[in-house]
Motif scaffolding. Structure first.
Motif, PDB file in Angstrom:
ATOM      1  N   UNK A 118      -0.157  -6.165  -2.852  1.00 51.07           N
ATOM      2  CA  UNK A 118       0.861  -5.114  -2.944  1.00 51.07           C
ATOM      3  C   UNK A 118       1.674  -5.055  -1.661  1.00 51.07           C
ATOM      4  N   UNK A 119       2.974  -4.890  -1.811  1.00 58.80           N
ATOM      5  CA  UNK A 119       3.839  -4.812  -0.632  1.00 58.80           C
ATOM      6  C   UNK A 119       3.822  -3.398  -0.069  1.00 58.80           C
ATOM      7  N   UNK A 120       4.379  -3.278   1.118  1.00 57.81           N
ATOM      8  CA  UNK A 120       4.703  -1.968   1.651  1.00 57.81           C
ATOM      9  C   UNK A 120       5.812  -1.391   0.760  1.00 57.81           C
ATOM     10  N   UNK A 121       5.961  -0.076   0.712  1.00 59.21           N
ATOM     11  CA  UNK A 121       7.040   0.485  -0.101  1.00 59.21           C
ATOM     12  C   UNK A 121       8.412   0.151   0.485  1.00 59.21           C
ATOM     13  N   UNK A 151       9.567  -3.985   3.682  1.00 57.98           N
ATOM     14  CA  UNK A 151       8.400  -4.715   3.189  1.00 57.98           C
ATOM     15  C   UNK A 151       8.400  -6.150   3.706  1.00 57.98           C
ATOM     16  N   UNK A 152       7.180  -6.673   3.831  1.00 62.08           N
ATOM     17  CA  UNK A 152       6.953  -8.014   4.349  1.00 62.08           C
ATOM     18  C   UNK A 152       6.785  -8.975   3.174  1.00 62.08           C
ATOM     19  N   UNK A 153       7.773  -9.837   2.978  1.00 66.82           N
ATOM     20  CA  UNK A 153       7.707 -10.767   1.847  1.00 66.82           C
ATOM     21  C   UNK A 153       6.625 -11.825   2.037  1.00 66.82           C
ATOM     22  N   UNK A 154       6.319 -12.164   3.293  1.00 70.78           N
ATOM     23  CA  UNK A 154       5.336 -13.232   3.543  1.00 70.78           C
ATOM     24  C   UNK A 154       3.980 -12.885   2.938  1.00 70.78           C
TER      25      UNK A 154
END
Ligand code: SF4
Ligand code: SF4
Ligand code: SF4
Lengths: 736, 173
Positions: A666-669, A704-707
């Motif tokens: 899950x990504x950051x919001x 958000x961090x895509x990596x």
């Protein structure tokens, strides 16, 4: 009160100006001004020329210094890469220099790795610790067990240190995680890569074709200048992108292609060029081999065939093929820059190279120039001694035969014991935030935990520094002198980076750190110079350059060189046949497709979108997202989703969402951007946000961090690149 | 001033260069970007505009200013004299372009066309930095100036012509 419109006209027409003069700007308009604007006082009492490092393009800059502070940074008109102008980041160097979160003192880890707990120490203690570690590695496992990750120009001193130490494990994610495939693809075809800065002669192009490369958003100063110059002269533009990028907004033809199918489109274009005889027959006859095999290969790659894969209507494919061909040879199909997408990226860039060959653009004005370079003799160092072992950058028994640089992700993998030909046991990490730069960050953490030693040399407390045993605070590019920059370019030049102000806090320039380490591990002979200025001027002097002019102007520009066939240069192709290889025998011999073949990518599962990512013009990945000055205009990223797709999910533009990938990461919001500007089968975000390092007090928690969502990659079997556009996500409303 | 919207890539170099040149305080800017997209996928049209004070020929802000701080300077630029300005914000309410803000030091600030640079023969900071050459500045009354030439050669529009305030920033299409 004031002047009326009529009076304005009268004054403007009166020719009353006296104050302004020169530069073609002398004008009545403001010369008549009897009520001057107070000068904001940002001009320096001293102006130091240097070159930028907010990204890696290295534009020439003029740094204004007043009372010991850098007040502003502007473009150096004499420097061929900036021509007096800068991208948004270039102005923002002050935001890095005066970042309150900078690393200020050397740090030594106080408890478990990754525990983020450090003790401030003096340089002597920190350097001794690192030197002991380096000596230990050399004795226990041999020098090849040490790897260097580097991204940034100050890294040259550490590359030299590593060679002297005896290791070839020097890697940058800018290869296998970025531009590697296109270098391999072009080298296989033309015998040389496009390099950086690229040898694209966009300025003179009459037609530019971009595939997924979002110039303008992806901001390299000269490239964007050339792009704009071409457009202002009426060049045609074809943009192939699932997203209506800024460039697409300027295109004559925007082809909203289904992601992952560019190779099918390229093959169909090649088909049309050959079938309709639109290619440059004389050029191909003279310079290329393999036309017949190519013709046979693409015979069935019709526009109708490509339509099913790409969703681009056949008539549009034919029309654009003719459009491209109509401008040849000044028709440039851009090789792209970040091209590690689907694991068949070298083959896709091969197709781009082949298409350019058919258009006759390589070596031609408005295509690819054949760059010139100032000859700059190497510093007369002591010989490095025996050849080091080849890098351990692939799993045991695995070879990537067409890799021409070390594979950063492979070196990381080789640090997980027993997986490669030998184990990597120590990392020096120079300015490379591996946790955001390498895919599959879980694997990176695992590798780090298996190391004997990890040292980070950095300006900011990026995520990677939190995992280091020793953190060495480096001075910024505005506080140090580095290696000279004399890249192959349209005009030969050599530029110098010189200290603008003294290093702040207890930070030290990279050259000093490398030299101190060398002295401590018995390699002092390799660092015979007093400082980097002495080193740089020695090289400039040996090249017969005017050192005073170089330091005064920041750059020495050589005589204009002949760089195209039109100028009289005969191209040389460093391939086995000595020609452009449309058909590649080396690929056939190595068991790969000698001509590119399209394989459809895996489809997103129902309810999921392919995750794509790209660049902001204001940031260089995660390196600049803590820069408060730059962030005034770009402080977070958004998730782009097709508006209709968002409607179907009941999600509204602007609301906070969470992105969940196929492995339930899950990504950051982040905020949703529900937009018409993207296809409905993919989602897009700008890379570089979503920091969680506690020391990055500004960037932390923004976007958000895509990596983190790139938990899968598809490896390019030719050169080891990590295709990253193979992850699928669903989008959920953020739970309160 | 002219802004070639066909070239602008909305990179915001102009915004940051202005902030650096004019020491614009944190959180404020004198120029800004408007990125407009019209249409529905895939029939889309985009326009990027670097916007700022229009230095109007009939400036409503000047009419609204009770102290005379906002004025039309010789040559036509609309300026604010800092020590006459009381920060009452009447001009901010009157400006149809939202070009003004209250400087933390109490006076109202906005684009000055970088006249301090123009007087030395230099172009404004935003014009000088722009990597797409899309901004141009010069004398509209001089038929040989780059701005006049661009206006002769291209289609253009101004923002909110209906207000009748005669804006002097032209957007080339
Ligand atoms: S492109 Fe921008 S960030 Fe990169 S070197 Fe040039 S000015 Fe600096
Ligand atoms: S600097 Fe130029 S291209 Fe960039 S946003 Fe401003 S006007 Fe547009
Ligand atoms: S003209 Fe000067 S003050 Fe006005 S927006 Fe441009 S840089 Fe800012």
């Amino acid at each position: 009160m004031g002047y009326t419109r009529r009076e304005f006209i009268r004054i403007a027409g009166a020719g009353a100006g006296a104050a302004a003069a020169g530069s073609g700007l002398a004008s009545r308009w403001w010369g008549a001004d009897g009520d001057p604007v107070p000068d904001p006082g940002t001009d320096g009492d001293k102006v130091v020329p240097s070159f930028c490092e907010l990204c890696f393009w290295k534009c020439g800059i003029l740094c204004h210094v007043k009372d010991g502070r850098v007040t502003k940074i502007v473009g150096n008109p004499k420097h061929p890469l900036s021509r007096g102008r800068l991208c948004p980041r270039g102005t923002g160097g002050t935001g890095l220099l005066y970042d309150p979160d900078r690393l200020k003192k050397p740090l030594v880890r106080a408890n478990g790795r990754g525990g983020q707990s450090f003790r401030e120490v003096e340089w002597s203690e920190a350097l001794d610790r690192v030197a002991d570690g380096l000596k230990g590695l050399r004795e226990k496992y041999g020098p090849e067990s040490l790897a260097l990750y580097t991204h940034g120009y100050g890294g040259s001193w550490f590359k030299h240190l590593l060679r002297a130490y005896g290791s070839a494990n020097v890697a940058a994610p800018s290869y296998a995680q970025c531009r590697g495939p296109r270098e391999a693809g072009f080298r296989l075809t033309f015998g040389q890569g496009v390099g950086s800065p690229e040898n694209t002669d966009m300025e003179n192009a009459r037609c530019i074709t971009l595939l997924g490369s979002h110039l303008g958003e992806n901001m390299h100063n000269t490239q964007v200048q050339d792009f704009a110059l071409a457009l202002s002269r009426g060049a045609g533009l074809v943009v192939v992108d699932p997203r209506f990028s800024v460039a697409a907004g300027k295109a004559d033809h925007w082809l909203p292609i289904k992601p992952g199918t560019d190779l099918a489109l390229l093959l169909a274009w090649i088909h049309v060029l050959l079938a309709e005889g639109l290619y440059d027959r004389d050029y191909v006859d003279k310079y290329a081999v393999g036309l017949d095999k190519l013709r046979e290969h693409v015979a069935d790659k019709t526009p109708e065939w490509a339509y099913t894969a790409t969703t681009i209507p056949p008539e549009k494919i034919v029309a654009t093929a003719r459009f491209l061909a109509g401008a040849r040879p000044a028709s440039l199909v851009h090789p792209g820059r970040h091209v590690t997408w689907y694991g068949d990226d070298t083959q896709r860039t091969r197709a781009i190279a082949i298409l350019n060959a058919l258009l006759g653009s390589w070596g031609r004005r408005g295509g690819f120039f054949l760059p010139a370079q100032l000859p700059l003799p190497k510093y007369p160092y002591t010989h490095y001694g025996t050849e080091p072992k080849p890098p351990a950058d692939a799993a045991k028994g695995r070879v990537y035969p067409f890799a021409d640089e070390t594979i950063a992700s492979g070196v990381c993998d080789a640090s997980i014991p027993g997986t490669a030909d030998y184990d990597i046991k120590g990392w020096l990490v120079y300015g490379t935030n591996l946790l955001l730069a390498l895919p599959e960050p879980e694997k990176t953490r695992k590798a780090i935990q298996a190391l004997d030693l990890i040292v980070a040399i950095d300006v900011l407390p990026a995520e990677i520094t939190g995992w280091a045993d020793v953190v060495l605070p480096e001075a910024t590019y505005l506080e140090r002198c580095d290696e000279l920059d004399a890249p192959p370019w349209r005009v030969p030049f050599a530029a110098v980076r010189q200290p603008v102000v003294e290093p702040m806090y207890d930070s030290k320039p990279g050259w000093w750190i490398a030299r101190e380490l060398a002295h401590r591990i018995g390699l002092a002979d390799y660092f015979p110079w007093k400082d980097s200025v002495e080193y740089a001027m020695q090289r400039a002097h040996a090249a017969g350059l005017d050192c005073d002019a170089m330091r005064r102007d920041g750059v020495v520009v050589g005589a204009p060189a002949a760089v195209t066939i039109e100028d009289g240069v005969e191209p040389v192709f460093d391939t086995p046949s000595g020609k452009i290889e449309l058909y590649s025998q080396p690929l056939a011999d190595a068991g790969f497709d000698p001509l590119p073949n399209f394989t459809p990518p895996e489809e997103p599962p129902p309810g999921m979108f392919r995750l794509l990512f790209g660049r902001s013009p204001v940031h260089t990945f995660g390196r600049t997202t803590n820069n408060r000055f730059l962030s005034e205009v770009a402080s977070t990223n958004e998730l782009w989703l097709n508006r209709r797709a968002a409607d179907e999910l009941g999600l509204a533009d602007g609301e906070q969402v969470v992105v969940v990938n196929q492995d339930e990461v899950r990504s950051e919001p982040l905020a949703l951007r529900a937009t018409q500007r993207i296809r409905s089968d993919c989602a897009y975000m700008v890379h570089g946000y979503g920091h969680d390092a506690p020391g990055l007090r500004f960037a932390r928690g923004r976007g958000a961090n895509d990596t983190r969502l790139v938990t899968r990659t598809k490896i390019d079997p030719l050169m080891g690149g990590t295709g990253m556009n193979v992850n699928f996500v669903r989008v959920e409303r953020r739970q309160p | 001033m002219t802004v070639d919207t066909r070239l602008c890539v909305a990179c915001k170099a102009c915004v940051l260069a202005c902030k650096a040149e004019n020491a614009v305080p944190d959180g404020f800017c004198r120029d800004w970007l408007v990125e407009e997209t019209r249409g529905e996928f895939p029939d889309l049209h985009a326009q990027n505009r670097s916007e700022r004070c229009n230095h109007c020929s009939e400036p409503p802000c000047v009419d609204a200013c009770p102290t005379g701080a906002s004025h039309v300077a010789g040559g036509g630029a609309v300026l604010v004299t800092h020590d006459k300005c009381t920060g009452c914000k009447a001009c901010i309410a009157a400006c149809p372009y939202d070009a003004r803000y209250v400087h933390p030091q109490g006076w109202v600030d906005k684009c000055t066309f970088c006249l301090h640079r123009a007087r030395r023969g230099e172009k404004p900071a935003c014009v000088s930095v722009c990597p797409t050459f899309c901004l141009e500045f010069g004398d509209l009354a001089d038929p040989d100036s780059d701005v006049s030439r661009r206006l002769r050669e291209r289609r253009y529009k101004v923002l909110h012509p209906e207000t009748g305030c005669g804006p002097n920033v032209y957007f080339l299409e």
